[in-house]
Design a protein around this motif. Structure first.
Motif, PDB file in Angstrom:
ATOM      1  N   GLU A 358       1.293  -1.526   0.325  1.00  0.00           N
ATOM      2  CA  GLU A 358      -0.379  -0.421  -0.372  1.00  0.00           C
ATOM      3  C   GLU A 358       0.647   1.610  -0.318  1.00  0.00           C
ATOM      4  N   SER A 359       2.038   0.924  -0.174  1.00  0.00           N
ATOM      5  CA  SER A 359       3.465   2.480   0.452  1.00  0.00           C
ATOM      6  C   SER A 359       3.069   2.922  -1.292  1.00  0.00           C
ATOM      7  N   PRO A 360       3.428   4.209  -1.405  1.00  0.00           N
ATOM      8  CA  PRO A 360       3.328   5.247  -2.650  1.00  0.00           C
ATOM      9  C   PRO A 360       4.487   4.803  -3.053  1.00  0.00           C
ATOM     10  N   GLU A 361       6.099   3.770  -2.489  1.00  0.00           N
ATOM     11  CA  GLU A 361       6.881   3.499  -3.609  1.00  0.00           C
ATOM     12  C   GLU A 361       6.684   2.487  -3.824  1.00  0.00           C
ATOM     13  N   PHE A 362       5.758   1.575  -2.848  1.00  0.00           N
ATOM     14  CA  PHE A 362       5.650   0.340  -4.394  1.00  0.00           C
ATOM     15  C   PHE A 362       4.524   0.899  -5.138  1.00  0.00           C
ATOM     16  N   LYS A 363       3.284   1.658  -4.756  1.00  0.00           N
ATOM     17  CA  LYS A 363       2.336   1.804  -6.171  1.00  0.00           C
ATOM     18  C   LYS A 363       2.619   2.658  -7.327  1.00  0.00           C
ATOM     19  N   GLU A 364       4.449   3.020  -7.495  1.00  0.00           N
ATOM     20  CA  GLU A 364       5.194   3.749  -8.850  1.00  0.00           C
ATOM     21  C   GLU A 364       5.330   3.235  -9.617  1.00  0.00           C
ATOM     22  N   LEU A 365       5.604   1.678  -8.745  1.00  0.00           N
ATOM     23  CA  LEU A 365       6.072   0.605  -9.300  1.00  0.00           C
ATOM     24  C   LEU A 365       4.938   0.474 -10.395  1.00  0.00           C
ATOM     25  N   GLU A 366       5.295   0.108 -11.712  1.00  0.00           N
ATOM     26  CA  GLU A 366       4.491  -0.608 -13.124  1.00  0.00           C
ATOM     27  C   GLU A 366       4.866  -2.126 -12.771  1.00  0.00           C
ATOM     28  N   TYR A 367       3.404  -2.631 -13.114  1.00  0.00           N
ATOM     29  CA  TYR A 367       2.976  -3.806 -12.912  1.00  0.00           C
ATOM     30  C   TYR A 367       3.403  -4.938 -12.114  1.00  0.00           C
ATOM     31  N   ARG A 368       3.698  -3.828 -10.831  1.00  0.00           N
ATOM     32  CA  ARG A 368       3.410  -5.200  -9.823  1.00  0.00           C
ATOM     33  C   ARG A 368       2.325  -5.090  -9.242  1.00  0.00           C
ATOM     34  N   SER A 369       1.687  -3.829  -8.817  1.00  0.00           N
ATOM     35  CA  SER A 369      -0.121  -4.067  -7.692  1.00  0.00           C
ATOM     36  C   SER A 369      -1.068  -4.919  -9.263  1.00  0.00           C
ATOM     37  N   ASP A 370      -0.548  -4.820 -10.186  1.00  0.00           N
ATOM     38  CA  ASP A 370      -1.706  -5.581 -10.965  1.00  0.00           C
ATOM     39  C   ASP A 370      -1.360  -7.649 -10.580  1.00  0.00           C
ATOM     40  N   TYR A 371      -0.256  -8.290  -9.248  1.00  0.00           N
ATOM     41  CA  TYR A 371      -0.373  -8.943  -9.311  1.00  0.00           C
ATOM     42  C   TYR A 371       0.157  -9.626  -7.993  1.00  0.00           C
ATOM     43  N   ALA A 372       0.613  -8.735  -6.710  1.00  0.00           N
ATOM     44  CA  ALA A 372       0.621  -8.650  -5.786  1.00  0.00           C
ATOM     45  C   ALA A 372      -0.608  -9.081  -4.753  1.00  0.00           C
ATOM     46  N   GLU A 373      -1.597  -9.493  -5.882  1.00  0.00           N
ATOM     47  CA  GLU A 373      -3.038 -10.458  -4.384  1.00  0.00           C
ATOM     48  C   GLU A 373      -2.633 -11.631  -4.389  1.00  0.00           C
ATOM     49  N   ILE A 374      -1.125 -12.062  -5.743  1.00  0.00           N
ATOM     50  CA  ILE A 374      -0.817 -13.814  -4.851  1.00  0.00           C
ATOM     51  C   ILE A 374      -0.099 -13.727  -4.157  1.00  0.00           C
ATOM     52  N   GLY A 375       0.751 -12.719  -3.465  1.00  0.00           N
ATOM     53  CA  GLY A 375       0.571 -13.407  -1.777  1.00  0.00           C
ATOM     54  C   GLY A 375      -0.545 -13.809  -0.833  1.00  0.00           C
ATOM     55  N   ASP A 376      -1.802 -13.817  -1.034  1.00  0.00           N
ATOM     56  CA  ASP A 376      -2.325 -14.099  -0.222  1.00  0.00           C
ATOM     57  C   ASP A 376      -2.826 -15.831  -0.477  1.00  0.00           C
ATOM     58  N   TYR A 377      -2.179 -15.941  -1.823  1.00  0.00           N
ATOM     59  CA  TYR A 377      -3.154 -17.729  -2.449  1.00  0.00           C
ATOM     60  C   TYR A 377      -1.839 -18.361  -3.222  1.00  0.00           C
ATOM     61  N   VAL A 378      -0.729 -17.672  -2.912  1.00  0.00           N
ATOM     62  CA  VAL A 378       0.525 -18.419  -3.254  1.00  0.00           C
ATOM     63  C   VAL A 378       0.219 -19.591  -2.752  1.00  0.00           C
ATOM     64  N   SER A 379       0.920 -21.016  -3.550  1.00  0.00           N
ATOM     65  CA  SER A 379       0.749 -22.281  -2.878  1.00  0.00           C
ATOM     66  C   SER A 379       1.909 -23.169  -2.904  1.00  0.00           C
ATOM     67  N   TYR A 380       2.911 -22.610  -1.987  1.00  0.00           N
ATOM     68  CA  TYR A 380       3.319 -23.694  -1.129  1.00  0.00           C
ATOM     69  C   TYR A 380       3.814 -25.252  -1.077  1.00  0.00           C
ATOM     70  N   MET A 381       5.236 -25.296  -2.206  1.00  0.00           N
ATOM     71  CA  MET A 381       4.928 -27.352  -1.694  1.00  0.00           C
ATOM     72  C   MET A 381       5.894 -27.643  -0.856  1.00  0.00           C
ATOM     73  N   PRO A 382       5.105 -28.692   0.217  1.00  0.00           N
ATOM     74  CA  PRO A 382       5.025 -29.327   1.824  1.00  0.00           C
ATOM     75  C   PRO A 382       6.754 -29.108   1.641  1.00  0.00           C
ATOM     76  N   ASN A 383       6.485 -28.999   3.546  1.00  0.00           N
ATOM     77  CA  ASN A 383       8.006 -28.185   4.003  1.00  0.00           C
ATOM     78  C   ASN A 383       8.315 -30.025   4.328  1.00  0.00           C
ATOM     79  N   SER A 384       9.099 -30.815   3.502  1.00  0.00           N
ATOM     80  CA  SER A 384       9.441 -31.722   3.397  1.00  0.00           C
ATOM     81  C   SER A 384      10.802 -31.404   3.232  1.00  0.00           C
TER      82      SER A 384
END
Length: 425
Positions: A358-384
């Motif tokens: 939500e910071s101005p510095e991040f929002k000034e970067l092109e493209y990144r905000s369009d996919y930033a939502e992936i942090g909420d549902y990125v699927s990690y492979m198991p901790n093995s």
């Protein structure tokens, strides 16, 4: 008299040297003398990643006069071997960058510390991190790392190719109908309405790309890699078969042509409409001023939003004599980097702290905000502890599948047998 004088002179010089050196075991480190805690920091970064991290470390050193961090950037292919060697030889760095996919392996080999106590001493507030991302750092209910980011699989689209094919919506994004059928139909329309030689989808045919795409679609279906206790494979099932059949439909329909050696090069050369790759491609692609593209999350084709991903994490390598003060300083440094990671996002990565998004510095970067939502549902492979070996097995069998040498059902069955044999050792 002369002999006595010479002898006395030697004694005086000798005592002077001892005094200057600190007297052997009573030696005081230069960091303690100056009131500065010196930290060694290892990382396996290349290209722009390495430059951005160096800038952050320099900024930290400028703003924090009581701690000085020295960054050593090592080759990625040698990195984890050197971490192991440094711990066993008692020459480990104070803090190191690692990948979430390696965390369980490092922890099971006793190469890293639990940071439960020192993170409290460093006043780290876990609630300031993305819950989904920070969960990938927890093993047996203890935190083992401070997450810096997630770098996940996303979709890049060539706006010029799609515009000429009539497949851009009013917002300048790919016009894709819902579901797997809608995505396949979209690729068919690209093929039908684009010049000869245009690749509807470009992703490298062997190695990581097929594994990451299969895991993405299988995760969207709610699939699991292993059983709950991590002792057996759990991916030979109808959901996994459905994910593989989607890949097969794209391959057989020449929507994702076989034998692509470098999907990124094809997309950069504007020979492909869609490219599946990690967020790290964003920084590289935007250097091409002739390329008009958008960077978006992988479409949700099945039951839930999900995409393959990994993370850079700060860990504390095992050291018998590392002081609590150094551990606290290391995690204070790690937390500072996460709080200033908008510049790290220049490399394409998604910062681990939602406040940064939500910071101005991040929002000034092109493209990144369009996919930033992936942090909420990125699927990690198991901790093995055996995840690297499991991935090698899966990649081997998926390569055969991609090359038409194995059917989907046989691919899953053969991979299951090998993974189970691996886990039983």
């Amino acid at each position: 008299m002369k002999k006595v004088s010479v002898f006395m002179l030697i004694l005086v010089l000798a005592f002077g040297l001892i005094a200057c050196s600190g007297g052997g075991k009573e030696e005081t480190s230069s960091s303690e003398e100056s009131g500065v805690t010196k930290l060694t920091f290892w990382a396996p970064l290349s290209g722009g990643d390495g430059d951005f991290m160096k800038e952050l470390v320099n900024k930290f050193n400028e703003e924090n006069k009581d701690v000085k961090v020295e960054l050593l950037n090592l080759k990625a292919e040698e990195y984890y071997t050197k971490i192991r060697t440094s711990v066993t030889s008692q020459q480990a760095p104070d803090v190191a960058l690692a990948h979430a996919s390696k965390l369980a392996e490092l922890q099971s080999a006793n190469l890293i510390e639990s940071i439960e106590k020192p993170s409290a001493d460093a006043k780290i507030d876990w609630n300031t991190f993305s819950e989904n991302i920070v969960n990938a750092t927890i093993i047996d209910d203890e935190h083992y790392a401070v997450p810096l980011d997630t770098h996940a699989l996303i979709m890049f689209a060539n706006k010029k190719i799609l515009d000429e094919a009539g497949l851009l919506d009013a917002d300048g994004k790919p016009s894709i109908e819902q579901g797997a059928e809608g995505f396949v139909e979209f690729l068919k329309q690209v093929k039908k309405n684009s010049p000869a030689g245009t690749f509807p989808l470009s992703a490298t045919s062997n190695g990581d790309s097929p594994l990451r795409m299969w895991w993405t679609f299988y995760s969207q279906l709610g699939g699991e890699m292993l059983n709950k206790d991590g002792t057996k494979a759990a991916f030979n099932n109808e959901k996994s078969l459905e994910a593989l059949n989607l890949l097969n439909e794209m391959i057989e329909g020449e929507l994702w042509p076989k034998n692509i050696k470098n999907g990124g090069e094809l997309f950069t050369a504007q020979k492909a409409a869609i490219h599946m790759n990690g967020v790290w491609m964003t920084g590289a692609l935007e250097q091409n001023k002739d390329l008009e593209f958008v960077a978006l999350p992988i479409p949700q084709l099945f039951d839930q939003a999900a995409t393959w991903g990994d993370s850079h994490l700060f860990v504390i390598p095992k050291q018998e004599k590392q002081s609590d003060e150094k551990k606290t300083a290391s995690l204070t440094f790690a937390n500072w980097i996460t709080e200033h990671s908008a510049s790290w996002a220049k490399a394409g990565h998604v910062p681990s702290k939602p406040a940064i998004l939500e910071s101005p510095e991040f929002k000034e970067l092109e493209y990144r905000s369009d996919y930033a939502e992936i942090g909420d549902y990125v699927s990690y492979m198991p901790n093995s502890p055996k995840l690297s070996a499991i991935n090698d097995v899966l990649k081997k069998h998926l390569n055969l599948f991609m090359n038409g040498q194995s059917k989907a059902s046989d691919t899953l069955e053969n991979a299951e047998k090998e993974v189970n044999a691996l886990l039983s050792k």
